[in-house]
Scaffold this active site. Structure first.
Site, PDB file in Angstrom:
ATOM      1  N   SER A 188       5.332   0.392   8.009  1.00  0.00           N
ATOM      2  CA  SER A 188       4.643   1.345   8.864  1.00  0.00           C
ATOM      3  C   SER A 188       4.782   2.771   8.307  1.00  0.00           C
ATOM      4  CB  SER A 188       5.185   1.187  10.284  1.00  0.00           C
ATOM      5  OG  SER A 188       4.331   1.782  11.217  1.00  0.00           O
TER       6      SER A 188
ATOM      7  N   HIS B 203       2.056  -6.031  14.302  1.00  0.00           N
ATOM      8  CA  HIS B 203       2.513  -4.890  13.520  1.00  0.00           C
ATOM      9  C   HIS B 203       3.998  -4.992  13.133  1.00  0.00           C
ATOM     10  CE1 HIS B 203       2.660  -0.888  11.904  1.00  0.00           C
ATOM     11  NE2 HIS B 203       3.494  -0.454  12.827  1.00  0.00           N
TER      12      HIS B 203
END
Length: 319
Positions: A140, A295
């Protein structure tokens, strides 16, 4: 409510898929706590980190040879990737430095919170520790830090693994702004225990594992301070959200010609198909792999994540 803080390994049912999540306690070993004031001088900026090394062939100094540097995402810390780091150490015999990026974990609170500044921090870290040919793995926000280091200082590293992010200006998930709102509310409310904090946060984030991940940043009251407060500087991070959505390079400006693996979650929106040509402009030798997950794919599907990484590392050795 101590339970929130013990290492919790629980299996969650989500639409028929079983996810094994391991959330780590906030109790640190061998790290001293320090809560520096925001400052901007490079000289005394020391990044906090954990070192995982293979015991079998561990000689002091061997940790500097082709280590892996692991970088967490927004609101994460060096504690996040302990499980996967131990797996890699065992499988690869390479040591792993898990970093706390600035304004996270036990690293200093310092502005600006930008990818360029974080890339500089990592470059200093590599040089200060005299690391030879490290691999960068970032999730991320950490993935964009890895990309920025690769484009700025390709000679410092051998390759990168970017997890669920792309070298583009792209909206951050709305949830990050909401987490910061919730964190401010928790800090402003005279709560007496973590259960009350969890009730406030639950209004913003229904997923218990994600709430537990966010609560690794909550500091409990001490003798000198009777409030619950956050380890991370929520004002600095709140002001940096647009910056975290951005990327400091435009295609054509710089190129990283060494191997790059991009891993994305099948149910995540962070690496859209239309960004793939852009990845190729910055990273002409990139590979893209999908892992069945969202994610937070490293904690959702560590096994598949480990396998795509090992395949990438082994492929290089054969080249």
């Amino acid at each position: 409510m101590r339970a929130l803080y013990r290492p919790i390994s629980r299996t969650i049912q989500t639409s028929g898929i079983t996810i094994q999540r391991c959330l780590y306690s906030t109790h640190h070993h061998h790290h001293h706590h320090h809560h520096p004031h925001p400052h901007s001088s490079k000289a005394d900026f020391k990044m906090s980190y954990s070192l995982h090394h293979p015991h079998s062939n561990y000689k002091h100094g061997s940790e500097k040879h082709e280590p892996i540097i692991f970088m967490h995402g927004l609101f994460g810390s060096k504690m996040n990737n302990r499980g996967i780091s131990k797996m890699f150490v065992k499988e690869l015999g390479r040591s792993i430095f898990a970093l706390d990026l600035r304004n996270h974990g036990e690293s200093p609170h310092i502005t600006p919170h930008t990818y360029t500044a974080m890339a500089e921090d990592v470059e200093h870290f590599i040089k200060d520790h005299k690391l030879e040919n490290p691999t960068l793995i970032g999730h991320s926000m950490g993935a964009k830090v890895a990309m920025a280091v690769a484009l700025r200082s390709p000679d410092l590293i051998q390759d990168i693994i970017a997890v669920d992010n792309a070298p583009v200006n792209a909206q951050l998930g709305r949830q990050f702004g909401q987490y910061l709102q919730a964190m401010s509310r928790i800090e402003a409310t005279p709560i007496v225990n973590t259960k009350e904090a969890d009730e406030i946060l639950a209004a913003y984030e229904p997923s218990l594992p994600i709430r537990q991940f966010l609560f690794t940043n909550l500091l409990k009251p001490t003798k000198s301070d009777d409030r619950f407060r956050w380890r991370i500087p929520i004002k600095i991070l709140g002001n940096a959200l647009d910056e975290m959505a951005a990327f400091p390079f435009t295609p054509g400006e710089k190129v990283f010609t060494k191997p790059a693996l991009f891993v994305r979650g099948t149910t995540s929106k962070y690496v859209a198909d239309e960004t793939i040509p852009l990845i190729g402009e910055f990273f002409p030798r990139f590979q893209l792999k999908d892992v069945e997950a969202g994610h937070w794919l490293i904690s959702e599907n560590p096994e598949e994540f480990k396998n795509v990484c090992l395949e990438f590392f082994r492929r290089e050795k054969e080249e």
